[in-house]
Design a protein around this motif. Structure first.
Motif, PDB file in Angstrom:
ATOM      1  N   TYR A  29       1.182  -1.227  -0.292  1.00  0.00           N
ATOM      2  CA  TYR A  29      -0.129   0.027   0.209  1.00  0.00           C
ATOM      3  C   TYR A  29       0.992   1.474   0.054  1.00  0.00           C
ATOM      4  N   ALA A  30       0.676   2.481   0.369  1.00  0.00           N
ATOM      5  CA  ALA A  30       0.671   3.649  -0.479  1.00  0.00           C
ATOM      6  C   ALA A  30       2.061   4.157   1.040  1.00  0.00           C
ATOM      7  N   ASP A  31       1.151   3.459   2.217  1.00  0.00           N
ATOM      8  CA  ASP A  31       1.918   3.994   2.929  1.00  0.00           C
ATOM      9  C   ASP A  31       3.412   3.478   3.232  1.00  0.00           C
ATOM     10  N   GLY A  32       3.450   2.250   2.370  1.00  0.00           N
ATOM     11  CA  GLY A  32       4.347   1.957   2.762  1.00  0.00           C
ATOM     12  C   GLY A  32       4.116   0.166   3.437  1.00  0.00           C
ATOM     13  N   THR A  33       2.520  -0.516   3.821  1.00  0.00           N
ATOM     14  CA  THR A  33       1.893  -1.585   4.099  1.00  0.00           C
ATOM     15  C   THR A  33       2.716  -2.681   3.270  1.00  0.00           C
TER      16      THR A  33
END
Length: 572
Positions: A313-317
């Motif tokens: 995901y965009a948040d790095g998850t």
């Protein structure tokens, strides 16, 4: 023991209705006890909870009869805000309770309203977050949490108030089984350590049997039985008459008793069931080897294929890490894993709602990105956890027919497919009704009928049993069986492993974004350590049969109460 709440001949009628939702209920809730409330959907459980907070009738109005005293305060004479100092409540849907912009502020909000000193607030926040597995989430926005995490936050906020009476209305319905166990254990610890009285409504029979001091059984607004879990859950016939599922241990030993084998007391917890096995070993019969059934034949090309899938995901998850699997035409597949295991992310790739960071997802031999919306709609049908999010037309018939013109269907074919789907889902007589006027289970059937009209090859059920009582869950799964028998490929995502043995052929177990196991259902259910690692619990029959296997050369591997009961015979 001192009473914290006393109900005396309580009846209640909602505004603009004639039927009593509660009927002459008299009940004393004792200080420091854990009282479970059980009953089918519509029994009056939530209304009773609201009455214990004063919200009924102070907020709803209507006609109220009898008296309720909460910590000595009359529920009609004292405002809800005053009663809230003594009684807290957690609702089934956490969205209705969460208002703050961070997890720690959500917990602090109610404490500040009650003028709790700042130092005490700062002490309570980490304590309650740790108790619900949310330590480290203090700064997160609640809207970034999963449904299960939001539920745990709502529970934490209520626990922080340390009320004399804590009411929880289906608080574990969105949690994985181990999460549910932890919530039960947490509130029991509060009861034991602080003397807090707990009232919990839940369909989680196994946990209620283990943790509650007493159970109150409601049916159509009446209190028909009160007793210990052993007294209530041992009455398997009574529970089934009231559309309730007994703990699986109770089901199994009740069936053994029906064979004429003497069982002095029906056990209702796993530990008591294991102890009871010792007295039954003389009735064990040799296992008849199962009739050989050929393995599922794999076609040359699977209907759905995931190849080395990664998604970040965009948040790095990293939500999906190198997952590969093939699903064949006509399979019935169960996908399980804890909250946050990656199940929903995986399914969103099937539907092209997310694109792979790397890897491929193929429907037939075509990548999902190459399929149009109408192509995907005719290949994959999706039933969301809450069917209301998929309904927006003014009649059942219009809802089922809505998408068909966009697929190029003629008027005649639209009429044919709509009628066929409505009849297949037993909705024909409701075709002119407004969808939202029907019960939740029926609304799920509306969405399924709409999917059927598009004739997809694959149908995905995403947590279809969440929030359902046993009858509601069983009716939805019967629909899934019907679709499977029609030749559809069925994929079900659920936490409720005990519901699935009669339906699924195969289990895909996910944990922290990885594929932990892909195996036939029976084999997967007996991988108990692996399931535990992803916060899942197999049916109690699995543990009972594993106990039987100790010091035995027999391969006991039951996954249902009936299978376990069939190991025993009066003539053995």
């Amino acid at each position: 023991m001192e009473a914290i709440a006393i109900l005396d001949k309580v009846s209640y009628i909602y505004p603009n209705t004639k039927e009593r939702v509660l009927k002459d209920i008299s009940l004393t809730i004792r200080k420091g006890e854990f009282l479970g409330i059980v009953g089918a959907t519509g029994a009056g459980k939530t209304t009773l909870c609201l009455a214990l907070t004063g919200i009924v009738p102070q907020f709803y109005g209507g006609r109220f009869f009898g008296n309720i005293a909460i910590a000595g305060l009359d529920s009609l004479e004292h405002p809800v805000s005053e009663l809230a100092r003594h009684v807290g409540i957690v609702f089934e849907d956490p969205e209705v309770q969460i208002t703050a912009t961070s997890v720690e502020n959500e917990i602090a909000f109610a404490l500040e309203n009650l003028c709790v000193p700042r130092a005490e607030i700062l002490k309570r926040i980490p304590d309650v977050l740790a108790s619900v597995r949310l330590a480290g989430f203090e700064k997160k926005n609640p809207q970034e949490l999963s449904g299960g995490q939001k539920q745990r936050l709502a529970i934490a906020a209520a626990l922080a108030l340390k009320p004399a009476l804590l009411i929880l209305d289906e608080p574990t319905s969105q949690l994985d089984p181990i999460g549910a166990q932890e919530v039960f254990a947490t509130v029991k610890a509060l009861k034991d350590e602080l003397g807090m009285a707990i009232v919990m409504v839940s369909h989680a029979a196994e946990e209620m049997a283990e943790f509650c001091d007493r159970l109150a059984l409601l049916s159509e607004g009446q209190l028909i039985a009160v007793g210990t879990p052993t007294e209530i859950y041992a009455q398997v016939d009574l529970l089934e008459q009231n559309q309730l599922r007994p703990p699986e241990v109770a089901q199994a030993f009740s069936q053994i008793q029906q064979k004429g084998i003497a069982i002095p007391n029906i056990p209702v917890t796993l530990s008591s069931g294991i102890m009871a096995i010792a007295g039954l070993r003389s009735h064990l019969q040799p296992i008849v080897p199962p009739i050989f059934t050929p393995p599922f034949l794999k076609s040359k090309s699977p209907i759905l294929s995931v190849q080395n899938l990664y998604h970040t995901y965009a948040d790095g998850t990293e939500a999906i890490k190198n997952v590969s699997l093939d699903i064949q035409q006509g399979e019935y597949v169960l996908i399980v894993g804890q909250n946050g295991a990656g199940k929903s992310t995986l399914v969103k790739h099937f539907l092209n709602l997310l694109q792979p960071t790397s890897g491929k997802v193929l429907v037939g031999d075509r990548p999902t990105q190459a399929l149009s919306v109408s192509d995907l709609a005719q290949s994959i049908g999706y039933l969301a956890q809450n069917p209301d999010n998929q309904i927006f037309n003014t009649s059942v018939e219009k809802e089922v027919a809505f998408a068909l013109p966009f697929l190029g269907y003629t008027s005649e074919r639209i009429q044919q497919e709509t009628e066929r789907s409505l009849k297949a889902m037993q909705l024909w007589e409701h075709r002119h009704a407004h969808p939202l006027s029907l019960p939740k289970g029926e609304r799920g059937r509306i969405v399924i009928a709409a999917l059927l009209a598009m004739n997809p090859e694959i149908i995905i059920f995403d947590e279809p049993t969440t929030g359902q009582d046993y009858q509601g869950a069983a009716s939805i799964l019967e629909v899934s069986r019907q679709l499977h028998q029609m030749g559809k490929t069925v994929i079900v995502i659920t936490h409720h492993l005990y519901l699935m043995p009669e339906y699924a052929d195969r289990a895909i177990v996910m944990g922290k974004g990885t594929l932990l196991l892909d195996a036939p259902l029976r084999q997967a259910y007996h991988q108990t350590d692996l399931l535990k690692s992803t916060y899942l619990t197999p049916p109690q029959s699995v543990f009972l049969s594993q106990h039987l296997r100790k010091n035995s050369d027999q391969e006991y591997n039951s996954i249902t109460a009936t299978e376990f009961a069939n190991y025993f015979s009066l003539s053995s």
